[in-house]
Design an enzyme around this catalytic site. Structure first.
Site, PDB file in Angstrom:
ATOM      1  CD  GLU A 301      57.731  84.900 -39.760  1.00  0.00           C
ATOM      2  OE1 GLU A 301      58.191  85.343 -38.705  1.00  0.00           O
ATOM      3  OE2 GLU A 301      58.033  83.788 -40.227  1.00  0.00           O
ATOM      4  CB  CYS A 371      79.752  72.929 -66.724  1.00  0.00           C
ATOM      5  SG  CYS A 371      80.458  74.235 -67.729  1.00  0.00           S
TER       6      CYS A 371
HETATM    7  N1  LLP Z   1      59.138  82.530 -42.336  1.00  0.00           N
HETATM    8  C1  LLP Z   1      60.115  81.635 -42.156  1.00  0.00           C
HETATM    9  C2  LLP Z   1      60.590  81.345 -40.796  1.00  0.00           C
HETATM   10  C3  LLP Z   1      60.676  80.974 -43.254  1.00  0.00           C
HETATM   11  O1  LLP Z   1      61.630  80.073 -43.067  1.00  0.00           O
HETATM   12  C4  LLP Z   1      60.210  81.275 -44.544  1.00  0.00           C
HETATM   13  C5  LLP Z   1      60.775  80.617 -45.721  1.00  0.00           C
HETATM   14  C6  LLP Z   1      59.206  82.250 -44.697  1.00  0.00           C
HETATM   15  C7  LLP Z   1      58.687  82.842 -43.565  1.00  0.00           C
HETATM   16  C8  LLP Z   1      58.670  82.666 -46.027  1.00  0.00           C
HETATM   17  O2  LLP Z   1      58.097  81.621 -46.760  1.00  0.00           O
HETATM   18  P1  LLP Z   1      57.344  81.938 -48.134  1.00  0.00           P
HETATM   19  O3  LLP Z   1      56.137  82.763 -47.793  1.00  0.00           O
HETATM   20  O4  LLP Z   1      58.276  82.710 -48.982  1.00  0.00           O
HETATM   21  O5  LLP Z   1      57.034  80.615 -48.693  1.00  0.00           O
HETATM   22  N2  LLP Z   1      63.875  78.291 -51.509  1.00  0.00           N
HETATM   23  C9  LLP Z   1      62.544  77.710 -51.452  1.00  0.00           C
HETATM   24  C10 LLP Z   1      61.710  78.312 -50.373  1.00  0.00           C
HETATM   25  C11 LLP Z   1      62.357  78.254 -49.011  1.00  0.00           C
HETATM   26  C12 LLP Z   1      61.543  78.899 -47.944  1.00  0.00           C
HETATM   27  C13 LLP Z   1      62.364  79.095 -46.718  1.00  0.00           C
HETATM   28  N3  LLP Z   1      61.684  79.731 -45.648  1.00  0.00           N
HETATM   29  C14 LLP Z   1      61.895  77.851 -52.815  1.00  0.00           C
HETATM   30  O6  LLP Z   1      62.507  78.394 -53.723  1.00  0.00           O
HETATM   31  O7  LLP Z   1      60.764  77.402 -53.018  1.00  0.00           O
END
Ligand code: LLP
Length: 444
Positions: A301, A371
């Site tokens: 994913e 701010c």
């Molecule tokens: N699958 C699940 C169940 C997840 O919770 C997430 C991300 C992904 C897949 C995808 O993860 P990725 O491949 O994008 O790392 N806001 C944070 C990242 C939060 C990720 C949340 N879950 C940031 O800006 O680094």
């Protein structure tokens, strides 16, 4: 448009290694992405603006499809979602990981086949579950014990829903403590270590209308090493073997989540996807053979690694200030369009575009217009010493978790998203305006 490609000057500041592959240099310090000049985009759509290279997104989807044959690749919509993104993922043969009724409804109304979507969430609302069942989502990933009876009741005795169980394998991985989800000290999933995952599986197997297709885990985000994934696979296979021994059930699927790390600045490490694919499959095949289990179909994913490097944020400099030893360059966006530096201390590599500067580099802190003193986009970066109001700054690797986490802080309004492809720019998401704020505000 035709573009003159200039040679790489070989300086660190001119390193385009984290930019979309389509990026080229133009005279006068401009860059093109997807064949479109960034300064033209800034003029036409105003700033701040987010540019998304459609070709880069599609190419990254294909990289996954090629590296992970016989694997379901679910794009994690939370990284960035709009209707065009839904269509690109669909056309490139990806599934979709959604975590709310909002993401699911947007995808389905944009034509995405719901059976290729998987619904996540540690606290699914009644609306999430209602939408998932109404639209016919492919799989729902159960994240807590209380969800089992709730979901079974919502499905009804004559209904049928494929589900998975989110397992916490007890593996610590991820680029920041806030995005590590593989151990028992955080809110997601059901623990493998203390037996809650196995207990939940037993209960789900007792619900005939829920078809448990397999286990899921997502150990964290911005992971640049293959090893934690291999350790997680071993633990998941161990649990699958225990379930087989206790219940005589083998699962046809295993979803190993996302978290694949990317470089935000030149020289930073990124997860080696072909190596991950190869070693995950080998580990899974070896582990299953040793345990006498059939090899489940694998799913991954990725969110960030699909869309992050395809995005570029464009800002106009509004003010330059010398405070003590520091130089602050303030731009027309900030933490309302990119909260990531404030939340995770992430470092970016902004670049002056639109003119060649004769000045030497100077250590600069790029701040936003909000701010808060913590509204910093990039601290201690090398930028030309003569940056002044009116200059344009471009920040690469801006495609993931920036706009999807954007806020209405200070009523600045969220920036537009402009897709670039084969020399053409088109608006995907328009700028949020005062009228948008006013129309939601119905009191007074
Ligand atoms: N699958 C699940 C169940 C997840 O919770 C997430 C991300 C992904 C897949 C995808 O993860 P990725 O491949 O994008 O790392 N806001 C944070 C990242 C939060 C990720 C949340 N879950 C940031 O800006 O680094």
């Amino acid at each position: 448009m035709t573009t003159a490609v200039l040679p790489d000057l070989g300086t660190g500041a001119d390193d385009l290694s984290v930019w979309p592959a389509s990026t080229t240099r133009l005279p006068h310090g401009d860059l093109t992405v997807g064949g479109v000049s960034l300064t033209e985009i800034a003029e036409r759509f105003d700033t701040p603006a987010y540019v998304l290279d459609e070709g880069e997104v599609r190419e990254r989807c294909r990289t996954y499809r090629d590296a992970f044959p016989d694997t379901d690749v679910f794009y994690a919509a939370k990284a960035f979602l709009c209707r065009a993104m839904v269509r690109w993922a669909d056309e490139e043969g990806l599934g979709l990981d959604v975590c709310s009724a909002g993401e699911l409804e947007l995808a389905v109304t944009a034509g995405f086949p719901p059976e290729r979507a998987v619904l996540h969430g540690n606290a699914k609302s009644p609306r999430d579950i209602e939408a998932a069942l109404r639209l016919g989502v492919g799989r729902i990933v159960i994240d807590s014990p209380s969800e089992i009876a709730r979901l079974a009741a919502a499905v009804g005795p004559d209904g049928h829903q494929k589900v998975m169980v989110r397992v916490v394998p007890g593996i610590s991985a991820g680029g920041h403590e806030k995005i590590r989800t593989g151990t028992d000290d955080q809110k997601f999933g059901l623990s493998l270590t203390d037996g809650s995952a196995h207990h939940a599986i037993t209960r789900i197997l007792g619900q005939p209308q829920l078809e448990l297709t397999g286990l899921h885990c997502h150990i964290g985000s911005q992971i640049t090493d293959v090893k934690p994934y291999l350790a997680a696979v071993r633990r998941m296979v161990g649990l699958m073997a225990r379930v087989r021994d206790t219940h005589g059930v083998t699962f046809p699927e295993l979803d190993m989540g996302g978290g694949h790390g990317i470089a935000y600045r030149p020289g930073e490490p990124a997860l080696d996807l072909p190596a991950l694919a190869r070693r995950l499959r080998a580990e899974l095949a070896g582990g299953c053979a040793a345990a006498g289990l059939p090899v489940p179909r694998l799913a991954v994913e990725p969110g960030r690694a699909i869309v992050g490097p395809a995005g570029v944020a464009l800002y106009r400099v509004l003010a330059v200030k010398h405070m003590g030893a520091r130089v602050f360059v303030a731009v027309d966006g900030g933490m309302s369009d990119n909260p990531r530096p404030a939340l995770y201390g992430v470092r970016y590599a902004p670049r002056l575009i639109g003119r060649h500067s004769p000045a030497g580099p100077r250590t600069t802190t790029v701040v936003g217009r909000h701010c808060e003193a913590g509204d910093i986009l990039a601290s201690d970066v090398e930028l030309p010493g003569d940056i002044h109001p009116g200059d344009l700054l471009a920040v690469p690797v801006a495609g993931a978790y920036q706009l999807s986490m954007a806020s209405g802080y200070n009523l600045v309004g969220r920036p537009p998203v402009v897709a670039v492809h084969e020399g053409r720019a088109r608006l995907l998401v328009r700028r949020e305006t005062l009228e948008d704020f006013r129309s939601r505000d119905i009191g007074g």
